[in-house]
Design an enzyme around this catalytic site. Sequence first.
Site, PDB file in Angstrom:
ATOM      1  N   HIS A 110      40.450  48.383  37.763  1.00 25.44           N
ATOM      2  CA  HIS A 110      40.207  49.258  38.919  1.00 25.44           C
ATOM      3  C   HIS A 110      41.422  50.052  39.389  1.00 25.44           C
ATOM      4  O   HIS A 110      41.522  50.429  40.551  1.00 25.44           O
ATOM      5  CB  HIS A 110      39.617  48.446  40.076  1.00 25.44           C
ATOM      6  CG  HIS A 110      38.349  47.751  39.705  1.00 25.44           C
ATOM      7  ND1 HIS A 110      37.826  46.705  40.411  1.00 25.44           N
ATOM      8  CD2 HIS A 110      37.492  47.949  38.660  1.00 25.44           C
ATOM      9  CE1 HIS A 110      36.713  46.278  39.833  1.00 25.44           C
ATOM     10  NE2 HIS A 110      36.495  47.036  38.764  1.00 25.44           N
TER      11      HIS A 110
ATOM     12  N   TYR B 258      44.545  49.126  39.696  1.00 26.01           N
ATOM     13  CA  TYR B 258      45.604  48.399  40.366  1.00 26.01           C
ATOM     14  C   TYR B 258      46.737  48.124  39.372  1.00 26.01           C
ATOM     15  O   TYR B 258      46.702  48.572  38.230  1.00 26.01           O
ATOM     16  CB  TYR B 258      45.041  47.149  41.034  1.00 26.01           C
ATOM     17  CG  TYR B 258      43.985  47.485  42.075  1.00 26.01           C
ATOM     18  CD1 TYR B 258      44.272  48.364  43.112  1.00 26.01           C
ATOM     19  CD2 TYR B 258      42.693  46.973  41.994  1.00 26.01           C
ATOM     20  CE1 TYR B 258      43.314  48.704  44.060  1.00 26.01           C
ATOM     21  CE2 TYR B 258      41.717  47.309  42.933  1.00 26.01           C
ATOM     22  CZ  TYR B 258      42.040  48.181  43.960  1.00 26.01           C
ATOM     23  OH  TYR B 258      41.077  48.534  44.884  1.00 26.01           O
TER      24      TYR B 258
ATOM     25  N   HIS C  48      43.628  40.096  38.230  1.00 24.63           N
ATOM     26  CA  HIS C  48      42.993  41.405  38.425  1.00 24.63           C
ATOM     27  C   HIS C  48      43.744  42.474  37.614  1.00 24.63           C
ATOM     28  O   HIS C  48      44.776  42.977  38.028  1.00 24.63           O
ATOM     29  CB  HIS C  48      42.987  41.757  39.904  1.00 24.63           C
ATOM     30  CG  HIS C  48      42.008  42.835  40.269  1.00 24.63           C
ATOM     31  ND1 HIS C  48      41.349  43.596  39.325  1.00 24.63           N
ATOM     32  CD2 HIS C  48      41.565  43.277  41.480  1.00 24.63           C
ATOM     33  CE1 HIS C  48      40.549  44.464  39.949  1.00 24.63           C
ATOM     34  NE2 HIS C  48      40.664  44.273  41.247  1.00 24.63           N
TER      35      HIS C  48
END
Length: 356
Positions: A180, A182, A177
């Site tokens: 977004h 993060y 990931h």
Amino acid sequence: MPHLFSPIKIKNIEFKNRLVVSPMCEYSSEDGFASDWHLVHLGSRAIGGAALVIAEATAVSPEGRITEGDLGIYKDEHIVKLKQVTDFIHQHDSVAGIQLAHAGRKASHQIPWKGGAQIPSGQPGGWKTFAPSALPFTENEGPPAALDKAGIEKVKADFKQAALRAIAAGFKVIELHGAHGYLIHEFLSPLSNHRTDVYGGSFENRIRFLLEIVETVRTVWPEENPLFVRISASDWTEGGWTADDSVELAKILENKGVDLVDCSSGGNVANAKIPVKPGYQVEFAEKIKNETNMLTGAVGLITQAVQANNIITKGQADLVIMARELLRDPYFPLRAAHELGFDIKWPVQYERAKLH
């Protein structure tokens, strides 16, 4: 056969069609443990005909959780229930994937339906947050701690151990990931990364953290299994990460053993002006696919069978990765096949309800 239902082989894994269940946080864990909710939630979408079911953003460490309800893979005890989930998915002709994540400065929040506010360290349910630089996401939040070299090494080691646990739990695809807002995205973007060491400043330095995570995961992840990376292809903010940056990153990731870039956007700047509309992020998947040799996944308000099929038919992406529509209808792939005139295999238990 509609292009949406054509198979695709990535590494040694064959996906029966191009429809993928996007990682979607359920905020339904205690201490990172999967539960029967995850078994039913993810399993029903495998029954529903998706080729790949990716479990939600799964924290590689306790401090890497967005909320205390996040799924985790930071201790061996998490493996048993996750293995039950992956076994069920694989029994129903789908592939189980997992998104490995660290929330960075966006960690330590309330569960959304309890308000979603950040919980300061030291208060019940809160913990210390970390980021590349001591810059809060919003002015109402306290600053995270800037990761030092030892902290960076710990995060890399956490991703490696998470990958080993993912293998033990039976997952066949890992997605890192990097989107977004993060932690990985925070390193990529100059808006959140103000470091002056080898992890900050130039493009080459800002992508270093992600590349090192890819490299350490690759040391343990089976060569025959796909590795995806989700990115926010644009910060939608002047001075931030851009689509051209994403193209250059994809070229490098390809040479590092990444098989597909999952092309989302936004999330790193609270006041970004994002032109949300149906398929608004498909252009990023198309741009990266056209300007590199990388496979791409398209996401973002893709809700219709014809719309999804057109993305594959036009060569805009290799996979269609769907979220909210698959929350509304776990059996969207079965319905989409009918709408596109394709006779897809239904579970034998559901044959009596098959659309003709």
